[in-house]
Write an enzyme that holds these catalytic residues in place. Sequence first.
Site, PDB file in Angstrom:
ATOM      1  N   ASN A   9      68.565   9.942  71.868  1.00 32.27           N
ATOM      2  CA  ASN A   9      68.939  11.400  71.417  1.00 32.27           C
ATOM      3  C   ASN A   9      69.722  11.579  70.668  1.00 32.27           C
ATOM      4  OD1 ASN A   9      68.960  14.177  71.362  1.00 32.27           O
ATOM      5  ND2 ASN A   9      70.059  14.353  73.553  1.00 32.27           N
ATOM      6  N   LYS A  11      69.911  14.161  68.648  1.00 32.89           N
ATOM      7  CA  LYS A  11      70.878  14.878  68.746  1.00 32.89           C
ATOM      8  C   LYS A  11      71.187  15.288  66.793  1.00 32.89           C
ATOM      9  CE  LYS A  11      73.624  14.486  72.463  1.00 32.89           C
ATOM     10  NZ  LYS A  11      74.170  14.391  73.282  1.00 32.89           N
ATOM     11  N   HIS A  95      67.841  20.134  77.754  1.00 35.42           N
ATOM     12  CA  HIS A  95      69.517  19.083  77.538  1.00 35.42           C
ATOM     13  C   HIS A  95      69.914  20.333  77.655  1.00 35.42           C
ATOM     14  CE1 HIS A  95      72.567  16.862  75.553  1.00 35.42           C
ATOM     15  NE2 HIS A  95      71.800  16.297  75.863  1.00 35.42           N
ATOM     16  N   GLU A  97      73.546  20.752  76.428  1.00 36.13           N
ATOM     17  CA  GLU A  97      73.674  21.238  75.201  1.00 36.13           C
ATOM     18  C   GLU A  97      72.693  22.506  75.116  1.00 36.13           C
ATOM     19  OE1 GLU A  97      73.747  17.694  72.631  1.00 36.13           O
ATOM     20  OE2 GLU A  97      75.458  16.890  73.765  1.00 36.13           O
ATOM     21  N   GLU A 167      71.939  13.828  83.575  1.00 33.80           N
ATOM     22  CA  GLU A 167      72.534  13.417  82.255  1.00 33.80           C
ATOM     23  C   GLU A 167      73.846  14.778  82.824  1.00 33.80           C
ATOM     24  OE1 GLU A 167      71.049  12.635  78.965  1.00 33.80           O
ATOM     25  OE2 GLU A 167      71.421  14.691  78.492  1.00 33.80           O
ATOM     26  N   GLY A 173      78.322  12.718  76.172  1.00 32.27           N
ATOM     27  CA  GLY A 173      79.960  12.256  74.839  1.00 32.27           C
ATOM     28  C   GLY A 173      80.990  12.457  75.228  1.00 32.27           C
ATOM     29  N   SER A 213      77.550   8.653  77.940  1.00 29.46           N
ATOM     30  CA  SER A 213      78.247   7.894  77.967  1.00 29.46           C
ATOM     31  C   SER A 213      77.219   6.379  77.954  1.00 29.46           C
ATOM     32  CB  SER A 213      79.605   8.497  78.239  1.00 29.46           C
ATOM     33  OG  SER A 213      80.246   9.280  77.876  1.00 29.46           O
TER      34      SER A 213
HETATM   35  P1  PGA Z   1      76.059  10.498  74.977  1.00 31.81           P
HETATM   36  O1  PGA Z   1      74.712  11.096  75.123  1.00 31.81           O
HETATM   37  O2  PGA Z   1      75.122   8.506  75.075  1.00 31.81           O
HETATM   38  O3  PGA Z   1      76.309  10.275  73.680  1.00 31.81           O
HETATM   39  O4  PGA Z   1      76.796  10.557  75.873  1.00 31.81           O
HETATM   40  C1  PGA Z   1      73.675  11.834  75.885  1.00 31.81           C
HETATM   41  C2  PGA Z   1      72.443  12.539  76.011  1.00 31.81           C
HETATM   42  O5  PGA Z   1      73.300  13.894  75.349  1.00 31.81           O
HETATM   43  O6  PGA Z   1      71.527  13.071  76.104  1.00 31.81           O
END
Ligand code: PGA
Length: 252
Positions: A9, A11, A95, A97, A167, A173, A213
Amino acid sequence: MARKIVAGNWKMNKTLPEAKSLVQEVLKLSFPPDVELVFGVPFPYLTIVNELIASSVRVDVAAQNCHQEAAGAYTGEVSAPMLQSLGSRYVILGHSERRAYFNESDSLVKEKINIALDNHLEVIYCCGESLQTRELGEHVQFVTAQLDASLSHLSETEIQKIIIAYEPIWAIGTGKTATPDQAQEMHAEIRKWLQAQYGLVSAAQISILYGGSCKPANAREILDQEDVDGGLIGGASLVAADFIAIARAFAK
Ligand code: PGA
């Protein structure tokens, strides 16, 4: 058996030249024959990345969102029929976010899932709890309520077009990963939910990915868990060697 999937992903990252070289670098590296890769790229790169992967097997693209309507006066939005016409196989929906910064509710996510499936897209559906919910010990209840709200109306055929990505928001993140036990506990609960709704056989065929992460250093212990069928990878998907190292962590 659920398919093993490692999905990146990206982003809102990478310019077009950077995007092209990342995909080209990834494609030069080998990954286990039973693993599928997905590039979750920004809308403007879907066509170009699709062209770059055209001769690669087990590699697909995903969009990171779509609108809940098929067409109309929604300036700046992108529809599911558009994604289908670009050759996108998947769309990431729900997601955290999108939920946090764009106020996407469970019911909106449900509408988006419906329009995506109507347009023959497969959905990478994200769910997961906040730190506060986990600390209250309500994480399982919270995630199963998300599944109830956005997926329980789907038929047995439709649910096969869904990949679930668990997640935990506190792990995205942040550098804090769920422990293998925490991941397995939730993945087993999600599988149990699927089993209750769709039966044993269907539940076993649906891929449940872990996200938050996930890095080369911790991928193996997470991917080793019985109900973890892959990963949704943010930061580490932006570096070819790291993304592929995670896919290779599946080779036991
Ligand atoms: P990350 O993000 O691996 O940077 O923690 C995962 C995601 O948001 O899909």
